[in-house]
Motif scaffolding. Structure first.
Motif, short mmCIF file in Angstrom:
data_model
loop_
_atom_site.label_atom_id
_atom_site.label_comp_id
_atom_site.label_asym_id
_atom_site.label_seq_id
_atom_site.Cartn_x
_atom_site.Cartn_y
_atom_site.Cartn_z
N ALA A 131 0.83 -1.21 0.00
CA ALA A 131 0.00 0.00 0.00
C ALA A 131 0.86 1.25 0.00
CB ALA A 131 -0.92 0.00 1.22
N MET A 132 1.93 1.22 0.82
CA MET A 132 2.78 2.40 0.90
C MET A 132 3.56 2.63 -0.38
SD MET A 132 4.18 2.67 4.78
CE MET A 132 5.67 3.33 4.16
N HIS A 133 3.77 1.56 -1.14
CA HIS A 133 4.53 1.70 -2.37
C HIS A 133 3.62 1.75 -3.59
CE1 HIS A 133 8.42 -0.10 -0.44
NE2 HIS A 133 7.95 0.93 0.22
N SER A 134 2.35 2.05 -3.36
CA SER A 134 1.40 2.00 -4.46
C SER A 134 1.36 3.31 -5.21
CB SER A 134 0.02 1.67 -3.93
OG SER A 134 -0.42 2.74 -3.12
N ASP A 135 0.74 3.25 -6.37
CA ASP A 135 0.66 4.44 -7.20
C ASP A 135 -0.26 5.48 -6.59
OD1 ASP A 135 0.40 2.36 -10.19
OD2 ASP A 135 1.96 2.60 -8.69
N GLY A 136 -1.35 5.00 -5.98
CA GLY A 136 -2.36 5.92 -5.47
C GLY A 136 -1.81 6.87 -4.44
N LEU A 137 -1.14 6.32 -3.44
CA LEU A 137 -0.62 7.16 -2.37
C LEU A 137 0.46 8.10 -2.90
CD1 LEU A 137 -0.48 4.90 0.77
CD2 LEU A 137 -1.72 7.02 0.46
N PHE A 138 1.25 7.61 -3.87
CA PHE A 138 2.28 8.47 -4.44
C PHE A 138 1.65 9.66 -5.14
CE2 PHE A 138 6.14 9.86 -6.19
CZ PHE A 138 5.95 10.16 -7.52
N GLY A 139 0.53 9.41 -5.81
CA GLY A 139 -0.13 10.50 -6.52
C GLY A 139 -0.56 11.62 -5.61
#
Lengths: 412, 338
Positions: A255-263
């Motif tokens: 989850a922490m390395h996902s695209d969503g949170l990065f966005g």
């Protein structure tokens, strides 16, 4: 091994009891006499203090606390026991007849005296647990190295806890050393392996984020295996917590390395893609497996040598328990434990006179109890003084908690 | 004394609350541990042997071109002042077929990309194309934040120190130089190229960089990194992405190109080769070295003897432990029942 002020020093040769009333206790608790009183009391098997004020109850408890290196548990059931409960290390309140004041002031409470037996044995185990994570919590709540019947049958098992064999400076130091060496291995084994690591498609794998994910994953797996080795009693809850926490780790990691949170927060979650790229490589999993093995195998070896060559009483009992598991019949109630020579002095307090007659007259009892007793056993308040004294002393002996259920009142 | 009157006040008597849950109670008995250790040991030895064999089959060719020795072809490029576009040529031969696909890396030593302040000196908002941060870069980028009064894009020391040597490989056949084609597509991580780094939504891209400065050490601005291919320009330039993925260790290797096309898709055949290097990157100041590395890969990545040897060591240790325990068991006869 034991200090001068430890309770283990006193060897009780004969069975003495000390009975002292409030007026005499007032003198005995004077500064120049209190140590002498305490030494005398500790040589006796039982000490009964009667007709004492609530303040004096607390004073005696405090005397024991101050001069003896012992944990003082106290049981009380009334409001007059509150100061005594508060002074002691462990206060136990009994809810019921006298109300809830004792319960509100105490650390533990239950409804019947006989539950004290189990509490005494289980307390030391709980006291040493200061962990935070769930698998360890599950182990603390549910682990049973020896089942309850055997625990009560062999109270000698608890000696190792009483004499601080399981949690002392040496054990703590060894634990710390184990932790340091594990963290050393957890860093340097991946460090050595990552010197030249590339992915199967040739692109870079020996970057900072990949190394971090590898080390973190190895750490979580090593810790889970370690707690698995320490657990003797795998209930469903243990399985849930151990496997669950591993699953949670991977879930949170991805989850922490996902695209969503990065966005949403590019600067905070800048490790996007790290776990995907890292944990899909065979070489990384080989490194994790290697690190886990390096950390666990020596520990496993030492553990099995120790259990098989130098088994403690607990280990022997566990083995016996397992081999006889199917044959032993289920016991419904605990058998009375035969008392060996007790090395602890027990203290009993009685309140000032005035309540004994009232209680034995049965006027304060609940309706269903009164209906079952014979009416002719009720005594009139103004009866012979000697009879009253006899009855009162019998009532008093009921509240000594050194030996539950041993003294039965004649009026009951 | 007290009767079992009020049943509602009784504590709950379920298996959960009274600690009677069904449970598995494992024991570390000799019958489990000794075979267990043996199995683990043999499995690890097997893995170790497999890893070593695979690792030994990987070919690696390293060419140091730092130029510190006076007889090195690149020595002329190391003399101060640093000249731009100093070109040096390294000649080498390949004796056995270098099996393809061949990967070409540049290696640096004594270079700590993992140093905290250096590694944190960048602005991810800028690099994901957010134009507000083009005007005011993050303070992490100091001292490479503003230059000549204008904000630097991309800011920070990590971007500023981008590796800028370029290479061309020729095979010498009958005295003639044949250019070996390089493939620079997909050398960075897919997630870096598609998600982490985005160009600002502008066309032409050049206009997004109005009123900004290029990084101090760069010779050309970000929008000119690859003018021939717009999907390789700006922040999503593959070489830039490869550089920005910070290496964990001070001696690292970064992928430059792949050799997969034309006559060389099966590998580099036997013969003489010449590597033409455009030497721009100074490493003498920190006692670093530069190497050009050719390597092929396998299922376990590059050549890595550490892993194979470590597995063999652990495996043998487990087998030895198992034997020791067997001897101890036979001698002392572990007590089975008490």
């Amino acid at each position: 091994m034991y200090g001068d002020d430890s309770v283990f020093e006193e060897a009780i040769i004969a069975e003495y009891a000390l009975v002292i009333n409030g007026h005499s206790l007032a003198h005995a608790l004077e500064p120049q006499l209190e140590v002498l009183f305490l030494d005398l009391a500790c040589l006796c098997k039982s000490v009964i203090c009667c007709r004492v004020t609530p303040m004096q109850k607390a004073q005696v408890v405090e005397l024991v606390k101050r001069h003896k290196r012992a944990v003082t548990p106290v049981v009380g059931d009334g409001a007059n026991d509150v100061s005594m409960i508060k002074t002691s290390h462990i206060g136990v309140g009994i809810s019921g007849q006298e109300g809830m004041q004792a319960v509100l002031a105490s650390d533990f409470s239950f409804a019947q005296f006989r539950y004290l037996q189990r509490l005494l044995l289980w307390f030391i185990t709980l006291f040493n647990i200061v962990y935070t994570s769930l698998p360890v919590l599950a182990m603390g709540l549910f682990d049973q190295d020896v089942n309850d019947q055997n625990s009560l049958r062999h109270p000698g098992l608890y000696k190792s806890g009483q004499s601080h064999l399981l949690f002392n400076k040496r054990q703590f130091f060894l634990c710390t050393l184990h932790g340091i060496s594990t963290s050393f291995l957890l860093f340097f084994v991946p460090y050595g392996a990552f010197s030249v690591m590339v992915k199967e498609d040739g692109s870079q794998l020996s970057d900072q984020q990949t190394l971090a994910v590898t080390i973190a994953t190895s750490l979580v797996i090593v810790v889970s295996v370690q707690i698995g080795l320490d657990t003797h009693y795998w209930t469903g809850v243990n399985h849930l917590f151990v496997w669950g926490s591993l699953t949670m780790y991977f879930a949170v990691l991805f989850a922490m390395h996902s695209d969503g949170l990065f966005g949403i927060f590019p600067n905070t979650f800048s490790c996007v893609g790290a776990s995907r790229n890292c944990l899909s490589e065979t070489s990384v999993w080989l490194v994790i497996l290697l690190t886990t093995a390096v950390c666990i195998v020596p520990d496993l070896f030492i553990r099995s040598i120790r259990v098989n060559l130098f088994p403690t009483q607990t280990d022997k009992l566990r083995r016996l328990q397992q081999s006889r598991k199917k044959q032993r019949p289920q016991e419904q109630n605990l058998r009375r434990v035969r008392r060996t020579s007790s090395r602890r002095s027990a203290y009993a307090f009685s309140h000032q006179q005035g309540f004994g007659e009232l209680i034995t007259s049965g006027k304060n009892m609940r309706a269903n109890r009164i209906s079952s007793t014979c009416p002719h056993e009720r005594t009139a308040p103004s009866s012979n003084f000697i009879d009253n004294v006899i009855k009162r002393t019998n009532v008093v002996s009921c509240v000594s908690f050194g030996s539950p259920n041993k003294h039965q009142s004649d009026t009951e | 004394m007290k009767e079992e009157g009020n049943l509602e006040n009784r504590p709950s008597n379920t298996a959960f609350t009274q600690q009677r849950l069904p449970a598995w109670q494992p024991m570390l008995s000799a019958g489990v541990v000794i075979p267990g250790f043996l199995v683990i040991g043999l499995a690890f030895i097997g893995i170790g042997v497999g890893l070593l064999i695979t690792s030994r089959s990987i070919q690696v060719l390293e060419l140091d071109y730092t130029g510190t020795e006076t007889n090195s072809p690149c020595n002329k490029c190391t003399t101060l002042p640093i000249q731009n576009n100093c070109v040096c040529k390294l000649n080498f031969t390949i004796d056995t077929l270098f099996k393809g696909p061949v990967f070409f890396y540049y290696s640096l030593t004594n270079y700590f990309q993992s140093q905290r302040k250096y590694g944190a000196s960048l602005d991810y908002n800028q690099l994901s194309g957010d134009l507000t941060y083009f005007k005011s870069p993050a303070s992490d980028c100091d001292p490479y934040r503003y230059a000549n009064g204008k904000p630097i894009v991309p800011c920070g020391s990590l971007a500023n120190s981008m590796f800028n040597d370029t290479f061309k490989l020729y095979q010498i056949v009958n005295g003639k130089e044949n250019l070996v084609p390089f493939d620079g597509k997909g050398i960075a991580w897919w997630t870096d190229y598609n998600i982490k780094y985005r160009n600002p939504d502008y066309s032409p891209l050049e206009n997004a960089f109005n009123d900004t400065e290029k990084p101090v050490f760069w010779s050309k601005p970000a929008y000119k990194l690859d003018t021939s291919d717009s999907s390789n320009n700006g922040f999503v330039n593959q070489d830039f992405l490869v550089w920005m993925r910070r290496a964990a260790l001070p001696n690292f290797r970064k992928l430059y190109r792949r050799i997969t096309e034309g006559d060389y898709k099966d590998g580099l055949p036997v013969g003489n080769y010449s590597l033409e290097i455009s030497y721009n990157y100074p490493v003498k100041s920190f006692d670093g070295t530069k190497k050009a590395t050719f390597s092929n890969v396998s299922w376990m990545g590059g050549q890595n003897e550490f892993l194979g040897i470590a597995y063999l060591a652990i495996g043998s240790m487990c087998v030895v432990m198992s034997v020791v325990m067997l001897i101890v068991y036979a001698k002392f006869r572990f007590p089975e029942d008490d």
